[in-house]
Scaffold this active site. Structure first.
Site, PDB file in Angstrom:
ATOM      1  N   LEU A 285       0.866  -1.176   0.000  1.00 45.11           N
ATOM      2  CA  LEU A 285       0.000   0.000   0.000  1.00 45.11           C
ATOM      3  C   LEU A 285       0.899   1.222   0.000  1.00 45.11           C
ATOM      4  O   LEU A 285       1.999   1.190   0.566  1.00 45.11           O
ATOM      5  CB  LEU A 285      -0.891   0.022   1.253  1.00 45.11           C
ATOM      6  CG  LEU A 285      -1.936  -1.085   1.411  1.00 45.11           C
ATOM      7  CD1 LEU A 285      -2.631  -0.946   2.764  1.00 45.11           C
ATOM      8  CD2 LEU A 285      -2.951  -1.049   0.287  1.00 45.11           C
ATOM      9  N   ASP A 286       0.437   2.306  -0.608  1.00 47.61           N
ATOM     10  CA  ASP A 286       1.200   3.552  -0.560  1.00 47.61           C
ATOM     11  C   ASP A 286       1.390   3.979   0.889  1.00 47.61           C
ATOM     12  O   ASP A 286       0.586   3.643   1.770  1.00 47.61           O
ATOM     13  CB  ASP A 286       0.464   4.660  -1.311  1.00 47.61           C
ATOM     14  CG  ASP A 286       0.300   4.361  -2.789  1.00 47.61           C
ATOM     15  OD1 ASP A 286       1.105   3.575  -3.320  1.00 47.61           O
ATOM     16  OD2 ASP A 286      -0.634   4.914  -3.404  1.00 47.61           O
ATOM     17  N   LYS A 287       2.410   4.754   1.137  1.00 47.21           N
ATOM     18  CA  LYS A 287       2.720   5.221   2.488  1.00 47.21           C
ATOM     19  C   LYS A 287       1.498   5.809   3.183  1.00 47.21           C
ATOM     20  O   LYS A 287       1.217   5.499   4.345  1.00 47.21           O
ATOM     21  CB  LYS A 287       3.838   6.266   2.428  1.00 47.21           C
ATOM     22  CG  LYS A 287       4.155   6.912   3.772  1.00 47.21           C
ATOM     23  CD  LYS A 287       5.223   7.987   3.618  1.00 47.21           C
ATOM     24  CE  LYS A 287       5.491   8.694   4.951  1.00 47.21           C
ATOM     25  NZ  LYS A 287       6.517   9.742   4.815  1.00 47.21           N
TER      26      LYS A 287
END
Length: 319
Positions: free
Chosen positions: A148-150
């Site tokens: 997942l993106d940050k």
């Protein structure tokens, strides 16, 4: 060809070195002389040490372009590169929804990087996983099979064995892992739909992704859950797992995610949308076949507090 120690992520620097420039290096720039005298280190690493002030010539700060003539006394204080701690265990709390001998399912908070990379070599979920389950050091990427993106929150599955990792990767490739997200998009989305558009690296801004003809196939389904005056709460389901897929696809149809600093609108959003500090995206549901038993299992992660509060503000505004 065997890689030098200076390029390894677990590289431990030697103690300070003192050497003398030999006569055969006379007339070379300092950086050229260092590269010749210390071939075990890459040129970029040597240049970084000079820039960091870790190299002195006759007890004075070094300049990489300075010429040497032989006889100069060089002192080098090597330091580990930032990536040296990339696979070190760190005591970072993990919200674990499920764990057995084969897999664990984590509810990742926004702000936590999943895998070490440029600018984020420590403090990642990988570091946390290695502290929680040291045996993951023997698994590629510490068992991480998707990301997942940050600043996206929500569910991730991690493999605890090589066999489980292989099985999960195959399930992801076969598109049988079900991933559903909650997303708050700008504007009033008229109806349910799908975006079927290939995604690849942006042709100009290489840090961004974009819909491009040469990209990889990508398909996102979305369903309207709730409409507000200037935003719509959506449930998004992925058929594919391209980088930034939901963010790119929703921007492509004119409904970028609230708070998205990369793909969102350039103009300032009206309150209360303007104060949201990240893309409003949460990996809500995850379902897969257990790699050891074949049993279909599923999990849900409740909305994080920031998104829940934003929705309450929008509902209060509409009341």
């Amino acid at each position: 060809m065997k890689a030098s120690n200076s390029n390894r992520a677990d590289y431990i620097p030697p103690p300070a070195q003192v050497l003398e420039i030999p006569a055969e290096c006379a007339g070379l720039r300092l950086d050229q002389a260092l590269a010749r005298l210390l071939p075990e280190h890459s040129r970029s690493r040597l240049a970084a040490w000079v820039k960091q002030g870790k190299v002195s010539v006759d007890d004075t700060a070094a300049d990489a372009k300075r010429k040497v003539w032989g006889g100069e006394r060089i002192r080098l204080e090597a330091v580990a590169p930032p990536e040296a701690g990339a696979r070190q265990p760190e005591d970072i709390p993990l919200a674990i929804l499920h764990e057995d001998a084969h897999i664990l399912v984590v509810n990742k908070p926004a702000g936590l990087v999943v895998h070490p990379g440029s600018g984020n070599w420590q403090g990642t979920m990988l570091n946390a996983l290695l502290h929680h389950a040291p045996q993951l050091a023997a698994i590629p990427r510490a068992g991480i099979v998707h990301r997942l993106d940050k600043d996206t929150s929500g569910l991730l599955v991690v493999a605890k064995t090589l066999e489980a990792q292989t099985d999960l990767v195959r399930q992801l490739a076969a598109r049988t892992v079900k991933r559903h997200y909650l997303a708050l998009a700008h504007g009033r989305v008229a109806r349910d739909g799908a975006v079927d558009a290939p995604i690849g690296r942006h042709p100009v801004s290489r840090t961004k992704m974009a819909v491009v003809g040469s990209g990889r196939a990508a398909r996102t389904h979305y369903r309207v859950l709730e409409r507000f005056a200037r935003a719509t709460l959506l449930e998004c389901a992925l058929e594919t797992g391209r980088t930034h897929q939901i963010r790119v696809h929703m921007a492509e149809i004119g409904h970028p995610l609230v708070g998205d600093p990369v793909y969102g609108p350039r103009r300032k959003a009206p309150a209360p949308l303007d104060g949201f500090a990240r893309q409003a995206l949460h990996a809500w549901r995850l379902a897969l076949a257990h790699p050891a038993t074949g049993e279909v299992m599923g999990w849900e992660a409740p909305l994080p507090e920031d998104m829940a509060q934003l929705l309450e503000s929008l509902r209060a505004e509409a009341a």
